[in-house]
Design a protein around this motif. Structure first.
Motif, PDB file in Angstrom:
ATOM      1  N   ARG A 107       1.471  45.473  39.227  1.00  0.00           N
ATOM      2  CA  ARG A 107       2.119  46.309  38.229  1.00  0.00           C
ATOM      3  C   ARG A 107       1.944  47.775  38.595  1.00  0.00           C
ATOM      4  NH1 ARG A 107       5.398  44.136  34.434  1.00  0.00           N
ATOM      5  NH2 ARG A 107       4.432  45.080  32.595  1.00  0.00           N
ATOM      6  N   ARG A 108       3.008  48.556  38.442  1.00  0.00           N
ATOM      7  CA  ARG A 108       2.992  49.986  38.717  1.00  0.00           C
ATOM      8  C   ARG A 108       3.755  50.728  37.624  1.00  0.00           C
ATOM      9  NH1 ARG A 108      -0.113  48.381  41.955  1.00  0.00           N
ATOM     10  NH2 ARG A 108      -0.340  48.904  44.177  1.00  0.00           N
ATOM     11  N   ARG A 109       3.306  51.938  37.343  1.00  0.00           N
ATOM     12  CA  ARG A 109       3.994  52.780  36.362  1.00  0.00           C
ATOM     13  C   ARG A 109       5.210  53.411  37.016  1.00  0.00           C
ATOM     14  NH1 ARG A 109       3.927  58.211  35.748  1.00  0.00           N
ATOM     15  NH2 ARG A 109       4.379  59.088  33.671  1.00  0.00           N
ATOM     16  N   VAL A 110       6.352  53.382  36.324  1.00  0.00           N
ATOM     17  CA  VAL A 110       7.569  54.010  36.829  1.00  0.00           C
ATOM     18  C   VAL A 110       8.179  54.879  35.737  1.00  0.00           C
ATOM     19  CG1 VAL A 110       8.063  52.103  38.400  1.00  0.00           C
ATOM     20  CG2 VAL A 110       9.068  52.090  36.106  1.00  0.00           C
ATOM     21  N   ILE A 111       8.946  55.850  36.174  1.00  0.00           N
ATOM     22  CA  ILE A 111       9.755  56.654  35.251  1.00  0.00           C
ATOM     23  C   ILE A 111      11.165  56.072  35.268  1.00  0.00           C
ATOM     24  CG2 ILE A 111      10.739  58.922  34.798  1.00  0.00           C
ATOM     25  CD1 ILE A 111       8.277  60.131  36.136  1.00  0.00           C
ATOM     26  N   ARG A 112      11.628  55.664  34.134  1.00  0.00           N
ATOM     27  CA  ARG A 112      12.941  55.012  34.032  1.00  0.00           C
ATOM     28  C   ARG A 112      13.947  55.975  33.412  1.00  0.00           C
ATOM     29  NH1 ARG A 112      14.120  49.261  30.917  1.00  0.00           N
ATOM     30  NH2 ARG A 112      16.343  49.082  31.504  1.00  0.00           N
ATOM     31  N   ILE A 113      15.084  56.093  34.093  1.00  0.00           N
ATOM     32  CA  ILE A 113      16.159  56.953  33.605  1.00  0.00           C
ATOM     33  C   ILE A 113      17.390  56.089  33.385  1.00  0.00           C
ATOM     34  CG2 ILE A 113      17.601  58.958  34.080  1.00  0.00           C
ATOM     35  CD1 ILE A 113      15.413  59.920  36.003  1.00  0.00           C
ATOM     36  N   ARG A 114      17.856  56.038  32.142  1.00  0.00           N
ATOM     37  CA  ARG A 114      19.025  55.248  31.793  1.00  0.00           C
ATOM     38  C   ARG A 114      19.943  56.098  30.917  1.00  0.00           C
ATOM     39  NH1 ARG A 114      16.951  52.735  35.141  1.00  0.00           N
ATOM     40  NH2 ARG A 114      16.533  50.480  35.278  1.00  0.00           N
ATOM     41  N   ASP A 115      21.133  56.400  31.446  1.00  0.00           N
ATOM     42  CA  ASP A 115      22.114  57.194  30.698  1.00  0.00           C
ATOM     43  C   ASP A 115      21.516  58.504  30.200  1.00  0.00           C
ATOM     44  OD1 ASP A 115      24.071  55.178  30.987  1.00  0.00           O
ATOM     45  OD2 ASP A 115      23.239  54.093  29.260  1.00  0.00           O
ATOM     46  N   GLY A 116      20.698  59.138  31.047  1.00  0.00           N
ATOM     47  CA  GLY A 116      20.116  60.423  30.697  1.00  0.00           C
ATOM     48  C   GLY A 116      18.825  60.350  29.921  1.00  0.00           C
ATOM     49  N   ALA A 117      18.487  59.184  29.385  1.00  0.00           N
ATOM     50  CA  ALA A 117      17.242  59.022  28.627  1.00  0.00           C
ATOM     51  C   ALA A 117      16.103  58.704  29.593  1.00  0.00           C
ATOM     52  CB  ALA A 117      17.401  57.909  27.608  1.00  0.00           C
ATOM     53  N   VAL A 118      14.985  59.407  29.428  1.00  0.00           N
ATOM     54  CA  VAL A 118      13.840  59.260  30.321  1.00  0.00           C
ATOM     55  C   VAL A 118      12.680  58.601  29.575  1.00  0.00           C
ATOM     56  CG1 VAL A 118      12.181  60.445  31.811  1.00  0.00           C
ATOM     57  CG2 VAL A 118      14.516  61.312  31.595  1.00  0.00           C
ATOM     58  N   SER A 119      12.088  57.592  30.202  1.00  0.00           N
ATOM     59  CA  SER A 119      10.939  56.913  29.602  1.00  0.00           C
ATOM     60  C   SER A 119      10.017  56.439  30.705  1.00  0.00           C
ATOM     61  CB  SER A 119      11.403  55.716  28.748  1.00  0.00           C
ATOM     62  OG  SER A 119      12.082  54.766  29.563  1.00  0.00           O
ATOM     63  N   THR A 120       8.811  56.094  30.327  1.00  0.00           N
ATOM     64  CA  THR A 120       7.872  55.511  31.288  1.00  0.00           C
ATOM     65  C   THR A 120       7.594  54.071  30.884  1.00  0.00           C
ATOM     66  OG1 THR A 120       5.938  56.247  30.035  1.00  0.00           O
ATOM     67  CG2 THR A 120       6.776  57.727  31.749  1.00  0.00           C
ATOM     68  N   ARG A 121       7.357  53.238  31.914  1.00  0.00           N
ATOM     69  CA  ARG A 121       7.122  51.831  31.635  1.00  0.00           C
ATOM     70  C   ARG A 121       6.439  51.198  32.845  1.00  0.00           C
ATOM     71  NH1 ARG A 121      12.408  48.186  32.113  1.00  0.00           N
ATOM     72  NH2 ARG A 121      10.781  46.746  32.804  1.00  0.00           N
TER      73      ARG A 121
END
Length: 285
Positions: free
Chosen positions: A7-21
């Protein structure tokens, strides 16, 4: 050992929205294969089925051909440094008494990679002269497969890829009967490792040669994968992508049935069409 995924932490960008997961990744670690205590090869692989991988690699190198020729395979301690725990990244293969151990030097007959420095003819000759089970090239060969059966294999392969579903980062190799029954499947970051694991398991179970089987692989069909199929006595190799020119040359030379671009009901047959139940009216344009 539970090291197939991490498991690794990533920054997710979807349609301009930024989140970490957290994201699930396929594990990749080096495996050193030793033969009789001497270093032989290092491959980057997904941990798991390491003994089968080593055995399958030695089949493709012409060292092993049957279970009685293999004495044992063990993990070598050593690992993570002095006093550390075993990394399980080094295996040592011991051959049975009386089985010749090849001379392991930098000049040994390695023809499995594109960087080996051998010309195409030398590579073809090496496989032809070391293969233990020549493939049946007769038009009356007992292995016959329907194109419709081949067309169903990619979906069956994908459906059986458990780790791929979680990571999207693994190749797979699967062994089928000529009727399309799934016999075994292995996953790995390297498609050549997945094939070695398939072949190695077959050797350990006393099933070589795999003369009535079809090998299905994700990705392309390289010279190396054709070589491994031939050395295991597998008469049919199918891939979802393209073969290389040298892979086709080797398939023609050895009588292997080589199918590429196997997608839906479409496919290209590059060699060994005598094993496919094709219509007599098939065009040869």
């Amino acid at each position: 050992m539970g090291r197939v995924t991490e498991r690794r932490r990533v920054i997710r960008i979807r349609d301009g929205a930024v989140s970490t997961r957290p994201d699930t990744l396929v594990a990749e670690e080096p495996l050193e294969i030793r033969l009789g205590g001497k270093p032989l090869a290092i491959t980057m692989r997904t941990p798991g089925d390491d003994f089968a991988l080593a055995a399958g690699f030695l089949v493709s190198e012409g060292v092993l051909a049957s279970a009685p020729e293999l004495a044992n395979i063990v993990y070598c301690a050593g690992a993570t440094g002095e006093g550390g725990s075993n990394s399980y990244n080094v295996v040592d293969v011991r051959l049975a008494d009386g089985v010749p151990v090849p001379d392991i030097t930098l000049e040994r007959n390695v023809y499995t990679t594109s960087s080996c420095g051998l010309c195409g003819k030398a590579s073809l000759d090496a496989v032809r002269t070391t293969a233990r089970w020549p493939l049946d090239t007769s038009p009356d060969t007992p292995v016959r497969i329907e194109p419709a059966t081949l067309s169903a294999l990619p979906d069956r392969l994908r459906a059986a890829q458990r780790v791929f579903e979680r990571t999207g980062g693994l190749h797979a190799a699967a062994l089928f009967t000529a009727d399309g029954e799934l016999l075994d499947i292995r996953e790995d970051v390297g498609r050549h490792n997945a094939v070695d694991k398939i072949v190695g398991r077959a050797l350990q179970q006393g099933q070589l040669p795999l003369s009535s089987c079809v090998l299905m692989v994700s990705g392309r069909a390289s010279f190396e994968l054709v070589q491994k199929a031939v050395m295991a006595g597998i008469p049919v190799l199918a891939a979802v992508s393209a073969p290389s020119s040298l892979a086709v040359d080797l398939a023609v030379e050895t009588g292997l049935t080589l199918v590429g671009f196997l997608r839906g009901t479409s496919m290209n047959v590059y060699a060994g069409e005598h094993r496919l139940a094709l219509s007599a009216a098939a065009s040869t344009d």
